[in-house]
Design a protein around this motif. Structure first.
Motif, mmCIF file in Angstrom:
data_model
loop_
_atom_site.group_PDB
_atom_site.id
_atom_site.type_symbol
_atom_site.label_atom_id
_atom_site.label_comp_id
_atom_site.label_asym_id
_atom_site.label_seq_id
_atom_site.Cartn_x
_atom_site.Cartn_y
_atom_site.Cartn_z
ATOM 1 N N ASP A 58 27.348 58.767 12.064
ATOM 2 C CA ASP A 58 27.640 57.937 10.900
ATOM 3 C C ASP A 58 27.763 56.471 11.302
ATOM 4 O O ASP A 58 27.307 55.580 10.585
ATOM 5 C CB ASP A 58 28.947 58.395 10.238
ATOM 6 N N ARG A 59 28.383 56.206 12.448
ATOM 7 C CA ARG A 59 28.544 54.820 12.899
ATOM 8 C C ARG A 59 27.194 54.195 13.220
ATOM 9 O O ARG A 59 26.964 53.019 12.951
ATOM 10 C CB ARG A 59 29.467 54.756 14.122
ATOM 11 N N ASP A 70 16.915 49.536 5.846
ATOM 12 C CA ASP A 70 17.053 50.185 4.540
ATOM 13 C C ASP A 70 17.837 51.480 4.698
ATOM 14 O O ASP A 70 17.337 52.452 5.268
ATOM 15 C CB ASP A 70 15.668 50.463 3.963
ATOM 16 N N THR A 71 19.075 51.522 4.202
ATOM 17 C CA THR A 71 19.919 52.699 4.372
ATOM 18 C C THR A 71 19.540 53.808 3.400
ATOM 19 O O THR A 71 19.221 54.917 3.788
ATOM 20 C CB THR A 71 21.402 52.331 4.185
ATOM 21 N N VAL A 72 19.575 53.521 2.114
ATOM 22 C CA VAL A 72 19.279 54.452 1.021
ATOM 23 C C VAL A 72 20.229 55.640 1.035
ATOM 24 O O VAL A 72 21.124 55.750 0.205
ATOM 25 C CB VAL A 72 17.810 54.918 1.031
ATOM 26 N N ASN A 73 20.056 56.564 1.977
ATOM 27 C CA ASN A 73 20.940 57.724 2.059
ATOM 28 C C ASN A 73 21.603 57.744 3.429
ATOM 29 O O ASN A 73 20.929 57.953 4.444
ATOM 30 C CB ASN A 73 20.145 59.025 1.849
ATOM 31 N N GLY A 74 22.919 57.506 3.460
ATOM 32 C CA GLY A 74 23.596 57.409 4.735
ATOM 33 C C GLY A 74 24.869 58.207 4.822
ATOM 34 O O GLY A 74 24.965 59.327 4.319
ATOM 35 N N ALA A 75 25.886 57.609 5.457
ATOM 36 C CA ALA A 75 27.119 58.321 5.783
ATOM 37 C C ALA A 75 27.859 58.833 4.557
ATOM 38 O O ALA A 75 28.423 59.930 4.581
ATOM 39 C CB ALA A 75 28.025 57.403 6.597
ATOM 40 N N ASN A 76 27.888 58.057 3.479
ATOM 41 C CA ASN A 76 28.632 58.490 2.297
ATOM 42 C C ASN A 76 27.989 59.698 1.622
ATOM 43 O O ASN A 76 28.683 60.612 1.179
ATOM 44 C CB ASN A 76 28.757 57.329 1.297
ATOM 45 N N ALA A 108 36.975 53.719 8.061
ATOM 46 C CA ALA A 108 35.548 53.435 7.899
ATOM 47 C C ALA A 108 35.295 52.396 6.818
ATOM 48 O O ALA A 108 34.362 51.598 6.910
ATOM 49 C CB ALA A 108 34.797 54.726 7.576
ATOM 50 N N ALA A 109 36.150 52.390 5.788
ATOM 51 C CA ALA A 109 35.932 51.494 4.643
ATOM 52 C C ALA A 109 36.402 50.072 4.912
ATOM 53 O O ALA A 109 35.807 49.119 4.397
ATOM 54 C CB ALA A 109 36.654 52.052 3.412
ATOM 55 N N ALA A 312 27.522 57.687 -7.086
ATOM 56 C CA ALA A 312 28.584 56.880 -6.486
ATOM 57 C C ALA A 312 28.429 56.798 -4.967
ATOM 58 O O ALA A 312 28.620 55.728 -4.370
ATOM 59 C CB ALA A 312 29.952 57.463 -6.841
ATOM 60 N N ALA A 313 28.066 57.914 -4.332
ATOM 61 C CA ALA A 313 27.889 57.930 -2.878
ATOM 62 C C ALA A 313 26.674 57.099 -2.468
ATOM 63 O O ALA A 313 26.719 56.350 -1.484
ATOM 64 C CB ALA A 313 27.735 59.365 -2.389
#
Length: 396
Positions: A58-59, A70-76, A108-109, A312-313
């Motif tokens: 995740d880090r 481009d993250t799009v779909n990541g840790a959240n 993390a936040a 939301a994620a």
């Protein structure tokens, strides 16, 4: 234009691993630890090691996003998928996995890069609520006073999930009571710090496998750099920094509700089919058996909860403001899972009231999912403020 709602293949392994753990580790011991409240589930130790390794990945994703990729779909998104699958097995056990505490989400936040590295391998609980308040997080009375290069923390925190098991706790405390919300900061406090005491463990309606503690802070000293984020008090910004924690954790709680809700839906479907009531999606709901019609309504409610959670994620992964969406997902899913589990108990009749099935346990476990991380009323207030563009002072 068509919308593709399928999850990317790269997340299939996350879903598969979590579901296998829920099915083969959580479900077999679910009733055992429901009856043995406060007994630590040693079966989760191996999952804790996996969770620690997962956080490293995740880090790396977060670093890629920070560098402009481009993250799009990541840790959240991975977090909500993981929470959904594990909660299908047992929500309380999911909250008991080592190194995957609610305080870790707070770190993390809010934490800076140095703190993310320093606290990378801790198991952190979250301490916000106090005896004098529930959902009004701005009413924090626990104090943090700067003394040289240390903060001295004093106060009492209640309903601390995994407070007796975690090795650290993220504490919300005020730097100056006279300033109000803006002075509230979060601190990472090792549980072995002198002056930190677990006063008692709560006896609860549900989630009995997850310990909930009362933690006292009496002149507990922590290094000044254990304050997460900036130590500056910015009155105009309010306490948006610490509140960002909720923007990350509320979709996770919504995902817990979705996972538990799916377990109840599957059981409800099985009960209806065993009674000879076929669920036919090609026929109007009103033209089918009353219980089938109710099932279709509950299932659509479940689907909408999940879509709100995904949204939301995804927004959090892509650094888009998601406060309203996080509250929408939490409010919808919390209400959904309570109605769904209670309806399943109602239709299940005698079997649903006994310990032969997990139905009654699910109904007890679901109640808290509509309460912690902000009650239904708090979520609706936040949503209204965001939609109407009102401040907390303007809309109470």
């Amino acid at each position: 234009m068509a919308i593709n709602l399928e999850l990317p293949e790269k997340l299939d392994s996350t879903v598969e691993r979590a579901h296998l753990a829920a099915e083969h580790i959580f479900r077999p011991i679910s009733r055992k630890y429901d009856k043995a409240e406060h007994e630590y589930p040693t079966e989760l130790d191996e999952l804790g090691k996996i969770a620690k390794e997962s956080r490293k990945g995740d880090r790396d994703t977060d670093k890629s996003a920070a560098s402009g990729e481009d993250t799009v779909n990541g840790a959240n998104l991975r977090s909500v998928l993981n929470a959904r699958e594990l909660s299908w097995g047992d929500v309380g056990l999911m909250l008991s996995i080592p190194y995957q505490g609610l305080g870790n989400a707070a770190i993390a936040a809010v934490a800076n890069d140095e703190q993310l590295e320093r606290f990378a391998d801790v198991w952190a609980a979250m301490a916000i609520t106090e005896p004098s308040f529930g959902s009004d997080s701005a009413a924090v009375t626990t104090t943090a006073t700067l003394d040289g290069d240390e903060y001295v923390i004093n106060g009492e925190k209640i309903f601390v999930t995994a407070g007796s098991r975690a090795d650290h706790v993220v504490v919300w405390a005020t730097l100056d009571k006279n300033i109000g919300r803006a002075a509230i900061k979060s601190f990472v406090v090792p549980m072995n710090t002198k002056g930190v005491t677990v006063a008692r463990l709560e006896e609860k309606l549900g989630l009995k496998s997850s310990d909930t503690a009362v933690v006292l802070f009496e002149d507990a000293r922590v290094p000044a750099d254990n304050l997460l984020g900036s130590p500056e008090i910015q009155v105009k910004k309010g306490f948006g920094g610490v509140m960002q924690t909720f923007d990350n954790t509320r979709p996770v709680v919504a995902a817990m509700a979705v996972g538990l809700g799916r377990a109840a839906l599957e059981e409800l479907r099985a009960m209806l089919e065993s009674a000879g009531h076929e669920i036919d999606y090609d026929k109007p709901a009103a033209a089918q058996h009353a219980s089938v019609s109710e099932f279709i309504r509950l299932e659509s409610d479940w689907e909408s909860s999940w879509l709100l959670t995904l949204r939301a994620a995804w927004m959090a992964d892509n650094r888009e403001p998601n406060s309203a969406e996080a509250s929408m997902s939490k409010a919808k899913a919390g209400r959904m899972v309570n109605e769904l589990t209670n309806k399943t108990v109602e239709i299940g009749a005698t079997a649903a009231f006994s310990e032969t099935e997990l139905l009654e346990k699910w109904a007890r476990d679901s109640k808290i999912l509509d309460i912690f991380e902000g009650t239904q009323q708090i979520q609706q207030l936040i949503i209204a403020r965001r939609v109407l563009g009102k401040s907390s002072a303007e809309l109470k």
